[in-house]
Design a protein around this motif. Sequence first.
Motif, mmCIF file in Angstrom:
data_model
loop_
_atom_site.group_PDB
_atom_site.id
_atom_site.type_symbol
_atom_site.label_atom_id
_atom_site.label_comp_id
_atom_site.label_asym_id
_atom_site.label_seq_id
_atom_site.Cartn_x
_atom_site.Cartn_y
_atom_site.Cartn_z
ATOM 1 N N SER A 173 -6.708 1.564 -70.536
ATOM 2 C CA SER A 173 -6.613 2.447 -69.372
ATOM 3 C C SER A 173 -7.956 3.088 -69.050
ATOM 4 O O SER A 173 -8.331 3.223 -67.872
ATOM 5 C CB SER A 173 -5.555 3.530 -69.612
ATOM 6 O OG SER A 173 -5.863 4.296 -70.765
ATOM 7 N N LEU A 187 -9.612 1.861 -65.417
ATOM 8 C CA LEU A 187 -9.700 2.888 -64.381
ATOM 9 C C LEU A 187 -11.145 3.187 -64.009
ATOM 10 O O LEU A 187 -11.465 3.383 -62.824
ATOM 11 C CB LEU A 187 -8.990 4.157 -64.852
ATOM 12 C CG LEU A 187 -7.464 4.070 -64.896
ATOM 13 C CD1 LEU A 187 -6.873 5.240 -65.672
ATOM 14 C CD2 LEU A 187 -6.882 4.023 -63.487
ATOM 15 N N GLU A 221 -6.122 10.033 -65.964
ATOM 16 C CA GLU A 221 -6.125 9.042 -64.894
ATOM 17 C C GLU A 221 -6.003 9.675 -63.509
ATOM 18 O O GLU A 221 -6.384 9.071 -62.502
ATOM 19 C CB GLU A 221 -4.988 8.037 -65.092
ATOM 20 C CG GLU A 221 -3.600 8.620 -65.137
ATOM 21 C CD GLU A 221 -3.227 9.223 -66.479
ATOM 22 O OE1 GLU A 221 -2.147 9.836 -66.575
ATOM 23 O OE2 GLU A 221 -4.011 9.079 -67.450
ATOM 24 N N VAL A 228 -3.995 1.995 -62.082
ATOM 25 C CA VAL A 228 -2.804 2.209 -62.913
ATOM 26 C C VAL A 228 -1.964 0.935 -62.980
ATOM 27 O O VAL A 228 -1.485 0.547 -64.054
ATOM 28 C CB VAL A 228 -1.973 3.384 -62.373
ATOM 29 C CG1 VAL A 228 -0.625 3.457 -63.070
ATOM 30 C CG2 VAL A 228 -2.733 4.701 -62.563
#
Length: 300
Positions: free
Chosen positions: A34, A38, A210, A61
Motif C-alpha cells: 500500500s 499509493l 492513504e 486503493v
Amino acid sequence: MEAVFTVLGLGLVVFGLYDVFRGLLYPSGRGTISYWVLRVVWRLSRGTGHRWGSFSGPLGVVLVIVLWGMLQAFGWALVYYPHIPEGFYYAEGMNPDNYDDFAEALYISLVTLGTLGFGDVVPTGAWLRFVSPVEALIGFALLTATLSWFTQIYPALARRRALAVRLRALQAVGYADRVPFLERAGASRTLDQLTTDVVDVHVALVQNAESYYFREIKEDAALAVSLPYAMEIAARAEDAPAEEVRLSGAMLSSAVADFGQLLREEFHGAGENTEEVLGAYATDHGYPAAPAWRSERPRD
C-alpha cells in the motif's frame, strides 16, 4: 519440487496477509504494498499536474486491493500446482489434458479465493481438501477487510473537509483580525474547537495514511489550502488581552505545528518551519503555495 512450490506459495500467502495486517489492522501501520503503490500513483498524478483530480487516491486503493488478491491467488496456485491434475476431481465432460497445469492451478485458486464454488474441479487429495477451505476463508476475510478499509477512509476525508470548510468560513468574515477584540469566552471556545478539529484530522491521518493521497477537486474543500489560516488565527490570538485567548491560540499553533511535522516526516518531506511545510503540503496537492489565506484587512 513439490516442497519448493509449496514453500514459495505459502511465502507469498503469508507476505500478502502480513501486508494486509500492517495496512488495515495495525494501528498507525503501513503495508509495504500500500505504501509504494499509493506513492507511485500519487507521483504520477503530481507529474501531470494532478489532471486526474481526485482519481489518484481511489485508483491507488483499488490497485492495492488487486495486488493483495493476486498475491493470494498466485500463492495458493503455487501450492496446488504440483498436484494438478491427480489431486483433483474433474466433472464429467472435462478433460484436464486440455488445460495448462499452472493455468488450471490459478483457475482453481481464483475460484476458491472468490468462494464461487463452481464444482467443476474439486480437490480429492487428503490435505488439499483442508487447504481449499482455508483459502476460501482468507478470500472472504480479504473482501470484508477491503470493504472496511473504504469505511475507514471516507470518515477521515469528511473530517478533513469539514475543517477546511470551517476555516474558509472564518476567513470569509476576517476572524483572524477580529479575534483579539472578541469576548474572551467565545474566542477561546472557537480556538479550542479548531484545536480539537486539527487534532482529530491529525489522528485520522496517522491511522489512515492513504487518505493523504485523496486530492480535493474544489479548492474550498482542500485543507492543504485553508490550514495555514489556522496559523494566522493563532498568531493574531497572541495579541489578545485575555490570557485565556492567548493560551488557546498557543494550543492551536502547537496542534498545527504537530500536524505539519507529520506531513513533513511521513509524506512530502519538505519545509524547515511550519509555514514552509504547509506551503509544501499545498504544492504537493496541486495548489499554489502563496499565502492567499492571509486576510487583506489591515490589522488594528
